[in-house]
Structure formats: C-alpha cells, structure tokens
Enzyme design. Structure first.
Site, short mmCIF file in Angstrom:
data_model
loop_
_atom_site.label_atom_id
_atom_site.label_comp_id
_atom_site.label_asym_id
_atom_site.label_seq_id
_atom_site.Cartn_x
_atom_site.Cartn_y
_atom_site.Cartn_z
N GLU A 62 -22.94 -17.97 19.82
CA GLU A 62 -23.71 -18.40 20.99
C GLU A 62 -24.20 -19.84 20.81
O GLU A 62 -24.16 -20.64 21.75
CB GLU A 62 -24.93 -17.48 21.20
N TRP A 180 11.71 -10.17 -5.46
CA TRP A 180 10.97 -9.75 -4.30
C TRP A 180 11.74 -8.68 -3.53
O TRP A 180 12.94 -8.82 -3.37
CB TRP A 180 10.68 -10.92 -3.36
N THR A 313 -1.99 5.24 -4.51
CA THR A 313 -2.15 6.70 -4.42
C THR A 313 -3.63 7.08 -4.45
O THR A 313 -4.08 7.93 -3.67
CB THR A 313 -1.40 7.38 -5.60
N SER A 314 -4.40 6.42 -5.34
CA SER A 314 -5.84 6.73 -5.41
C SER A 314 -6.52 6.48 -4.07
O SER A 314 -7.36 7.27 -3.63
CB SER A 314 -6.53 5.87 -6.47
N1 LIG Z 1 6.41 -4.15 -4.33
C1 LIG Z 1 5.12 -4.24 -4.23
O1 LIG Z 1 4.61 -4.43 -3.14
C2 LIG Z 1 4.24 -4.10 -5.45
C3 LIG Z 1 2.87 -4.40 -5.34
C4 LIG Z 1 2.06 -4.25 -6.44
C5 LIG Z 1 2.60 -3.79 -7.63
N2 LIG Z 1 3.92 -3.54 -7.73
C6 LIG Z 1 4.48 -3.05 -8.99
O2 LIG Z 1 3.75 -1.94 -9.43
C7 LIG Z 1 3.83 -1.88 -10.86
C8 LIG Z 1 2.45 -1.62 -11.44
O3 LIG Z 1 2.08 -0.34 -11.04
P1 LIG Z 1 0.72 0.32 -11.47
O4 LIG Z 1 0.65 1.60 -10.72
O5 LIG Z 1 0.56 0.33 -12.95
O6 LIG Z 1 -0.31 -0.77 -10.92
P2 LIG Z 1 -1.73 -0.67 -10.25
O7 LIG Z 1 -1.85 0.54 -9.39
O8 LIG Z 1 -1.94 -1.98 -9.62
O9 LIG Z 1 -2.70 -0.54 -11.50
C9 LIG Z 1 -2.95 0.72 -12.08
C10 LIG Z 1 -4.02 0.63 -13.12
O10 LIG Z 1 -5.28 0.32 -12.52
C11 LIG Z 1 -6.31 0.93 -13.26
N3 LIG Z 1 -7.17 1.76 -12.43
C12 LIG Z 1 -8.51 1.84 -12.57
N4 LIG Z 1 -9.03 2.70 -11.71
C13 LIG Z 1 -8.01 3.20 -10.99
C14 LIG Z 1 -7.95 4.15 -9.95
N5 LIG Z 1 -9.04 4.74 -9.45
N6 LIG Z 1 -6.74 4.46 -9.45
C15 LIG Z 1 -5.64 3.86 -9.92
N7 LIG Z 1 -5.63 2.95 -10.90
C16 LIG Z 1 -6.81 2.61 -11.45
C17 LIG Z 1 -5.63 1.81 -14.32
O11 LIG Z 1 -5.65 1.11 -15.55
P3 LIG Z 1 -6.90 1.35 -16.52
O12 LIG Z 1 -6.93 2.80 -16.83
O13 LIG Z 1 -6.63 0.48 -17.69
O14 LIG Z 1 -8.09 0.94 -15.76
C18 LIG Z 1 -4.22 1.93 -13.81
O15 LIG Z 1 -3.29 2.15 -14.83
C19 LIG Z 1 4.37 -3.19 -11.33
O16 LIG Z 1 5.69 -2.99 -11.76
C20 LIG Z 1 4.35 -4.04 -10.11
O17 LIG Z 1 5.42 -4.95 -10.10
C21 LIG Z 1 4.75 -3.67 -6.67
#
Ligand SMILES: NC(=O)c1ccc[n+]([C@@H]2O[C@H](COP(=O)([O-])OP(=O)(O)OC[C@H]3O[C@@H](n4cnc5c(N)ncnc54)[C@H](OP(=O)(O)O)[C@@H]3O)[C@@H](O)[C@H]2O)c1
Length: 378
Positions: A62, A180, A313-314
């Site tokens: 405004e 990518w 997923t979380s």
């Molecule tokens: N194509 C795409 O768009 C895309 C985007 C992103 C990632 N990626 C790929 O995904 C892969 C990584 O996957 P990711 O599943 O390990 O990665 P993420 O989901 O980004 O990270 C998972 C980590 O976050 C921590 N975390 C803490 N609290 C959490 C909760 N409530 N729920 C879930 N995670 C929690 C955990 O580690 P701590 O237990 O140590 O805390 C867990 O292992 C890589 O290869 C990456 O290149 C692809």
C-alpha cells in the site's frame, strides 16, 4: 448489465493486484506477499498507482502504491490482496496511510490472520468512513499466500516438493550417477522455484553425493536464493562442501540431533553455518514435523524439498507435502536405478496419498521433458 460489468472490472483489478503480489514470493518472509492497485473511476477508470511488498517485507504494498500515485490517490478505489495492517511498526499502519491519502473505497481480498491485524485494519478503515468490501477473489488470495497462512495458522511452512526423474521415477542410474536426468530448461525452472521459496531443504546424503550449491543461479536472481537447510543427524556435512563454502553469502542451517561433537559443530559454525538441534522421531530419524515447526518459528513460509530418496520419502510419509513439481525426462532406467520414492508402508489402495494434477506442461521439445504440478487433495 452495468452491475455485472463493474463487477468484472473489480475482479480484473484484483487479479492484477494478485499478479504483482506474486513478485514478492520467496523474498518477503516472514511477511506475506501483498499487491495493491489504485484506480480512479472518475479518470476513465485509470490505474494511478501500483505496489507490491518489497524485499524483506518493507515497505508494504500500500505504501508503494500510494507513493506511486502521489496526488492522484485522492478519491481512488484501492484493490488490496490482504487486509491492510493496523499496528504501528517502523512505519505508520497501512490503514492509516490509506485514510490519509484520501482513498474512498477499498476492496480487500482476504482478512489478515496475524492476531495484531485480524479485522482491526478493516474496522479502522470503516470507522473513517471508507467503504470496504471484503472477499473479492479470496480463494486465489489465500492460495497465493498459502505459506504465510500456514505459518500463522498451523505453525508450519507450505511445503513444495521438487522431483526430477525418469519416466519410471528413477533419480540415479545403477552406478549412482544422477547428473543430469532432466535437461537444462527443466533445471532452469527448478531454479525459478528456488527463487520463489524462502528455504530449500535437503539431506546430508545428497550433499555428500552431489555437492550441490542449492542457490538460484538464474541471471539477476542470485540474490533471491533461499536459505539452505541440511538434515544431518551426525554432522557429516564436509566443511569443503559448496553449500558450506557459500554460507557467508547465502545462509546455511544444519539441523542435527542433540549432543553432537562440539568440535564438528564449531568447525561448521566458524565456516558460517548455523547449527540447530531437533528431536528424533520413533524411527530414529530427525523429526520432520518438529523441524517444520522450528523453521516456521524462524519465519519461513515456503519450504522447497530437494533431497534424495530418503528425505523425499520422509516428507511424503509425514503427509506434509502440499504441492509437488515433478519434472520427468522421457528416459527409462529400469530396476536397479535409484528410486525417487522409497518404502511408504502402504498396503491398501485406499491408503494411497492423493493429489490433484493442476498443470502439465512441456518444458522443451528437444529434451521432451515435462513438468507436472500436483496439489495435495484435502
Ligand atoms: N535426481 C534428483 O533429482 C536427485 C535429487 C537429490 C538427490 N539425488 C540423489 O540421491 C542420492 C542420495 O540419496 P539419499 O537418500 O541418501 O539422500 P537424502 O535423502 O538427501 O539424504 C538422506 C540422509 O539425510 C539424513 N536425514 C536426517 N533426517 C532424515 C529424515 N527424517 N529423513 C530422511 N533422511 C534424513 C540421513 O543421514 P543421517 O542419518 O546422517 O542424518 C539420511 O541418510 C544421491 O545419489 C543423489 O545424487 C537425486
């Protein structure tokens, strides 16, 4: 006939106010993004002033519109997307400014849920003799500022999930390669989404695997980069990570569980990160709902989720995803590739999460990528 014509004109002006209000999304938090259009019916219905909430939330829409119209304010009709404020801040309340400017009639799309306003702005305007009509395009106005309404009414931000996958919902190939999956244009749209959100959240898994910056790198919009948030229970984030490296320019919040080694925390803090402790859920993971409350209490209204499969997923499991932007490339990786969404423990079809598809758009003909937008069905 005359009546419906004038109603259509009012709708058009409010739509224009909503359009300019949207420019503030992502850079006015914790404030709402508001638009204001001033029209002089006696001057052929000309628009004499326009304004929208400025970065960091001040000045209000405004104030900008009144300044823009100058002397032409007197006798104008104002179209405002949110109830004008009535409380004293660093500047006089907008209700008072509209009265002093000589506005004669005001259309307000929706009431401000902030308890310091919540009807008081409208009461103040009416008590000065201004005609106030409330509720024009209310649904659209609430939708535009859904983040602000969620923060004030539900103590959590509006959650937007971004996924970039193959046709069969894979985010990595068997060897873990993910960069990518979608093409340049889809990534640019993803960056625009970042600019329109207050904060972006990822998991430490993605930080370690991909070393992303998580900034908006569209020319001219870098300053609109969101706060970067990492969920990292055990402070595994490398100090050399790009996201840490840029922390002095673009804030980084690392959310962790209690009692982590103070040496790790100190190292990250001295490199510009902010460490925030959160509770653990019954699966031993950082509690997503609690984190959303913490973030909202810090003022975040729009949160973008860009994580790997675990974080994605979380968020789906907690039922907190309000909007989903799904970029899909016409590629197949088959079983063995990394799934975008993991185990959800849904046994029956009746328990499936439901969304409404609101948009399907082709991103560019060369790559064949598409973007689908979904809203959680309420
Ligand atoms: N194509 C795409 O768009 C895309 C985007 C992103 C990632 N990626 C790929 O995904 C892969 C990584 O996957 P990711 O599943 O390990 O990665 P993420 O989901 O980004 O990270 C998972 C980590 O976050 C921590 N975390 C803490 N609290 C959490 C909760 N409530 N729920 C879930 N995670 C929690 C955990 O580690 P701590 O237990 O140590 O805390 C867990 O292992 C890589 O290869 C990456 O290149 C692809």
């Amino acid at each position: 006939m005359v009546n419906s014509e004038s109603q259509q004109v009012d709708i058009d002006h409010m739509r224009a106010a909503l359009q300019i209000a949207g420019r503030g999304l992502g850079n006015v938090w914790p404030n709402p993004a508001v638009g204001c259009v001033l029209v002089r019916e006696d001057l052929s219905g000309n628009v004499v002033g326009r304004g929208w909430t400025q970065p960091t939330g001040r000045p209000h829409a405004e104030t900008v519109a009144i300044k823009n119209a100058g002397k032409l304010c007197r006798g104008a009709t104002a179209y405002v997307t949110l109830e004008p404020c009535a409380h004293e801040g660093e500047t006089p309340p907008c209700a008072e400014q509209l009265i002093d400017a000589g506005i004669s009639k005001i259309f307000v799309a929706t009431i401000d849920p902030d308890e310091r306003v919540s009807g008081a702005g409208i009461a103040r305007l009416r008590s000065s003799g201004i005609s106030v009509i409330v509720g024009l395009l209310e649904t659209e106005a609430r939708q535009l500022n859904e983040g602000f309404f969620h923060r004030v009414e539900n103590d959590r931000p509006y959650v937007i999930m971004k996924l970039a996958t193959t046709m069969d919902s894979k985010i990595t190939a068997q060897n873990g390669e993910s960069q990518w999956i979608t093409g340049e244009q889809a990534r640019r749209r993803g960056h625009l989404l970042r600019a329109r959100c207050d904060a972006i959240i990822t998991g430490v898994g993605t930080v370690i695997a991909d070393n992303p910056s998580m900034t908006c790198r569209l020319p001219g919009l870098e300053r609109c980069s969101p706060i970067r948030i990492i969920l990292d229970s055990h402070l595994r984030t490398p100090v050399a990570a790009k996201i840490v490296e840029h922390s002095h320019r673009f804030p980084t919040w690392i959310i962790t569980r209690a009692n982590q080694p103070s040496s790790r925390a100190d190292e990250l803090i001295s490199n510009g990160c902010n460490i925030i402790e959160a509770e653990i859920d019954n699966k031993g993971l950082l509690d997503i709902a609690g984190i959303c409350r913490i973030i909202a209490d810090k003022g975040v209204t729009r949160l973008l989720v860009e994580g790997g499969s675990k974080l994605t997923t979380s968020f789906f499991k907690t039922g907190l995803v309000d909007e989903l932007h799904w970029f899909r490339a016409p590629k197949l990786l088959g079983s063995g590739g990394g799934e975008a969404i993991g185990e959800m423990n849904i046994n029956n079809l009746k328990d499936a999460l439901l969304f409404d598809r609101t948009t399907v758009r082709s991103i560019d003909k060369d790559s064949g990528d598409i973007e689908e937008i979904f809203r959680r069905r309420k």
